[in-house]
Structure formats: structure tokens, C-alpha cells
Design a protein around this motif. Sequence first.
Motif, PDB file in Angstrom:
ATOM      1  N   TRP A  16     -17.607   8.443  34.053  1.00  0.00           N
ATOM      2  CA  TRP A  16     -18.731   8.414  34.990  1.00  0.00           C
ATOM      3  C   TRP A  16     -19.857   7.524  34.473  1.00  0.00           C
ATOM      4  O   TRP A  16     -20.659   7.022  35.262  1.00  0.00           O
ATOM      5  N   PRO A  20     -19.303   2.597  35.915  1.00  0.00           N
ATOM      6  CA  PRO A  20     -20.371   1.953  36.685  1.00  0.00           C
ATOM      7  C   PRO A  20     -21.200   0.971  35.843  1.00  0.00           C
ATOM      8  O   PRO A  20     -21.596  -0.092  36.340  1.00  0.00           O
ATOM      9  N   PRO A  46     -17.430  -1.932  43.632  1.00  0.00           N
ATOM     10  CA  PRO A  46     -17.918  -0.554  43.760  1.00  0.00           C
ATOM     11  C   PRO A  46     -16.901   0.382  44.434  1.00  0.00           C
ATOM     12  O   PRO A  46     -16.812   1.556  44.078  1.00  0.00           O
ATOM     13  N   LEU A  47     -16.110  -0.144  45.356  1.00  0.00           N
ATOM     14  CA  LEU A  47     -15.092   0.692  46.003  1.00  0.00           C
ATOM     15  C   LEU A  47     -13.990   1.092  45.019  1.00  0.00           C
ATOM     16  O   LEU A  47     -13.515   2.227  45.045  1.00  0.00           O
ATOM     17  N   ASN A  49     -14.478   1.403  41.784  1.00  0.00           N
ATOM     18  CA  ASN A  49     -15.149   2.413  40.959  1.00  0.00           C
ATOM     19  C   ASN A  49     -15.099   3.776  41.641  1.00  0.00           C
ATOM     20  O   ASN A  49     -14.771   4.782  41.011  1.00  0.00           O
ATOM     21  N   LEU A  50     -15.451   3.812  42.894  1.00  0.00           N
ATOM     22  CA  LEU A  50     -15.470   5.062  43.646  1.00  0.00           C
ATOM     23  C   LEU A  50     -14.076   5.686  43.713  1.00  0.00           C
ATOM     24  O   LEU A  50     -13.918   6.897  43.526  1.00  0.00           O
ATOM     25  N   THR A  54     -13.161   9.192  41.987  1.00  0.00           N
ATOM     26  CA  THR A  54     -12.689  10.246  42.885  1.00  0.00           C
ATOM     27  C   THR A  54     -11.345  10.801  42.418  1.00  0.00           C
ATOM     28  O   THR A  54     -11.114  12.007  42.455  1.00  0.00           O
TER      29      THR A  54
END
Length: 154
Positions: A16, A20, A46-47, A49-50, A54
Motif C-alpha cells: 500500500w 503508489p 493508477p488503474l 495500482n488499484l 484490490t
Amino acid sequence: MEHPVYLERQWIVMIWIILPLVTLFSLGTQLLAGVHIDTGLMLIAPLVNLLVLTLLGRMTLSIDATHLRWSFGLFGWPAWNVALADIATAGATTTRWIEGRGIKKTSQGMLYNASGNAAIRITLRNGTSLRLGTQDPQRLLSYLLPRLAPNVVR
């Protein structure tokens, strides 16, 4: 799945923080250097990363009347479970720092770990061995062992 009698959630804090920051640093240094960055990359990074956060950002362990279950991710996938009746032995152990975090095959069987080096080792009746990372192995074992068959080695 029945209502769990034991539930533990562990966040993979390093993922986490590092993921990022690395993305921001990479994109930021390129922008500051005047390098043109494709708009698609600015959206995709960023997608990705998400998606990673997740799917792998948290580990959940639970015990109910019939199964020991564990999963990664915010939505409980990927997930695994083992029937309590299939457990031959269970005990506290540790992981080595070099084994890290996540899901991996080791010389001692599969390792599922989110944080720290405390774990429990489970050996199934078919001989398969696995380790589950936990913040408090004694507490986890205090819920697990009484639910196992009477002839289980503790």
C-alpha cells in the motif's frame, strides 16, 4: 459459509505504501524532466495500482465450524479453504524474512503471508504442508485446535 468463530484481517502495508509511491515517483520525474507521457499511460498506471491493491492488499483468515479459510484481496479473491477434518497437525512457526509477503511455494510447502514473521503450519492428512501468516499464532491456534479431530497432533 457459516458464521466465522475466528476472523483476522492483515493489511500488506508495504504494498500500500511502495506501489503508489513508485508510480508517483516514476511519472513525476518524467513530467519534471519534460518527457512527454502518453495519456493512456497516465490512466493505466493508477488503474494497475488499484487492481494490484484490490487483489493482493489484504489477507483474511477465518475459522467456522467446518473449515479454515483464507483469502487475499478486498473482495476475498483469490481464496482457499481446508476442511477441519482434513488437518493432521497444526502448530505455531515462523517465516524467514527472505520469504517475504504474498503467496509463494517454499521448501516447506505453500506460504500465504501478509505481514510479520509469525505463522501457523498446517499439515493435511494427505501430507501437504502449508503455512499461514498471522499476527497472533497462539490466538489462532486456540480457536483452531479445539475444533479439530481428537487425534490431531498439536
